[in-house]
Scaffold this motif. Structure first.
Motif, PDB file in Angstrom:
ATOM      1  N   THR A   1       6.152 -21.572  13.496  1.00 22.74           N
ATOM      2  CA  THR A   1       6.730 -22.807  14.030  1.00 22.74           C
ATOM      3  C   THR A   1       8.131 -22.628  14.612  1.00 22.74           C
ATOM      4  O   THR A   1       8.731 -23.587  15.088  1.00 22.74           O
ATOM      5  CB  THR A   1       6.804 -23.866  12.908  1.00 22.74           C
ATOM      6  N   GLU A   2       8.679 -21.409  14.592  1.00 22.62           N
ATOM      7  CA  GLU A   2      10.038 -21.195  15.083  1.00 22.62           C
ATOM      8  C   GLU A   2      10.131 -21.475  16.582  1.00 22.62           C
ATOM      9  O   GLU A   2       9.201 -21.233  17.334  1.00 22.62           O
ATOM     10  CB  GLU A   2      10.490 -19.754  14.812  1.00 22.62           C
ATOM     11  N   THR A   3      11.302 -21.972  16.992  1.00 24.80           N
ATOM     12  CA  THR A   3      11.540 -22.275  18.408  1.00 24.80           C
ATOM     13  C   THR A   3      12.678 -21.423  18.987  1.00 24.80           C
ATOM     14  O   THR A   3      13.056 -21.595  20.142  1.00 24.80           O
ATOM     15  CB  THR A   3      11.869 -23.770  18.596  1.00 24.80           C
ATOM     16  N   ALA A   4      13.212 -20.527  18.178  1.00 29.30           N
ATOM     17  CA  ALA A   4      14.256 -19.601  18.624  1.00 29.30           C
ATOM     18  C   ALA A   4      14.116 -18.304  17.842  1.00 29.30           C
ATOM     19  O   ALA A   4      13.683 -18.313  16.694  1.00 29.30           O
ATOM     20  CB  ALA A   4      15.635 -20.216  18.387  1.00 29.30           C
ATOM     21  N   VAL A   5      14.476 -17.192  18.477  1.00 29.17           N
ATOM     22  CA  VAL A   5      14.413 -15.891  17.818  1.00 29.17           C
ATOM     23  C   VAL A   5      15.672 -15.099  18.153  1.00 29.17           C
ATOM     24  O   VAL A   5      16.065 -15.002  19.321  1.00 29.17           O
ATOM     25  CB  VAL A   5      13.168 -15.084  18.269  1.00 29.17           C
ATOM     26  N   VAL A   6      16.314 -14.562  17.112  1.00 27.06           N
ATOM     27  CA  VAL A   6      17.340 -13.549  17.320  1.00 27.06           C
ATOM     28  C   VAL A   6      16.582 -12.236  17.442  1.00 27.06           C
ATOM     29  O   VAL A   6      16.000 -11.751  16.476  1.00 27.06           O
ATOM     30  CB  VAL A   6      18.349 -13.505  16.152  1.00 27.06           C
ATOM     31  N   VAL A   7      16.549 -11.687  18.649  1.00 24.17           N
ATOM     32  CA  VAL A   7      15.705 -10.533  18.938  1.00 24.17           C
ATOM     33  C   VAL A   7      16.356  -9.235  18.453  1.00 24.17           C
ATOM     34  O   VAL A   7      15.735  -8.434  17.760  1.00 24.17           O
ATOM     35  CB  VAL A   7      15.404 -10.457  20.452  1.00 24.17           C
ATOM     36  N   ALA A   8      17.618  -9.034  18.832  1.00 22.26           N
ATOM     37  CA  ALA A   8      18.293  -7.771  18.528  1.00 22.26           C
ATOM     38  C   ALA A   8      19.790  -7.931  18.715  1.00 22.26           C
ATOM     39  O   ALA A   8      20.255  -8.949  19.232  1.00 22.26           O
ATOM     40  CB  ALA A   8      17.763  -6.669  19.444  1.00 22.26           C
TER      41      ALA A   8
END
Length: 195
Positions: A155-162
């Motif tokens: 359900t996440e709407t944002a991701v800290v990728v790297a």
């Protein structure tokens, strides 16, 4: 000397400049596909970069680089444009980094991806697949690092990728892959940007 591409897994850290002497100009490519649970509305995913001080927060709002503020004051981080559908192969959005120009007070650059109007469109990262980030040596047009995020999200709407981060005089890369609810606003609050 041939450079071997390093493929990372979540949580893995790798030297970037130590293994690539003279490296300064980077192209950060982010890409994704929309999977079979499509909502019938285009997915507009947006890449952003947060330039962070030692406390893990932006030093001011100009350290947040995204589609409405495409370059920092030093000219070290530049957002290369908004792809509103994610269609096509390869990178969907790109951010250029000039490590030589990154201000000394910036210790870390976090790369994030958010879904534009995710709540309104009833979209989340559970509907996104094949997401990746890659680091390219712009001068040699050579891919150095790649991190494929996998299908860990619901359900996440944002991701800290790297993150790129300083380690003494060198820069390292950290594959993060952490999801957030609350989209871009939640990320901005996390990193100290006024929203």
């Amino acid at each position: 000397m041939a450079v071997n591409l390093i493929s990372l897994v979540k949580g893995q850290k790798v030297d970037l400049t130590k293994n690539n002497p003279g490296l300064s100009k980077l192209l950060v490519g982010l890409g994704w596909d929309v999977n079979k649970y499509d909502t019938g509305t285009d997915f507009d995913l947006d890449a952003s970069a947060f330039m962070l001080g030692a406390n893990g927060k932006v030093t001011n709002d100009n350290d947040f680089i995204f589609y409405s503020h495409v370059e920092d004051n030093a000219g070290s981080v530049k957002y290369m444009g908004d792809n509103r559908t994610g269609a096509g192969e390869g990178d969907d959005e790109q951010i250029k980094i000039d490590l030589a120009k990154v201000p000394a007070n910036i210790q870390k650059i976090a790369f994030t991806v958010t879904i534009y109007e995710a709540d309104k469109r009833k979209q989340n990262f559970g509907q996104v697949s094949n997401a990746f980030i890659r680091i390219i040596d712009e001068n040699k047009n050579q891919e150095l690092i790649r991190y494929d995020l996998g299908e860990d999200f619901s359900t996440e709407t944002a991701v800290v990728v790297a993150e790129l981060y300083r380690n003494g005089n060198e820069w390292k890369f950290n594959a993060i892959g952490n999801g957030f609810s609350g989209g871009l606003k939640a990320l901005c609050q996390n990193y100290g940007v006024n929203v």
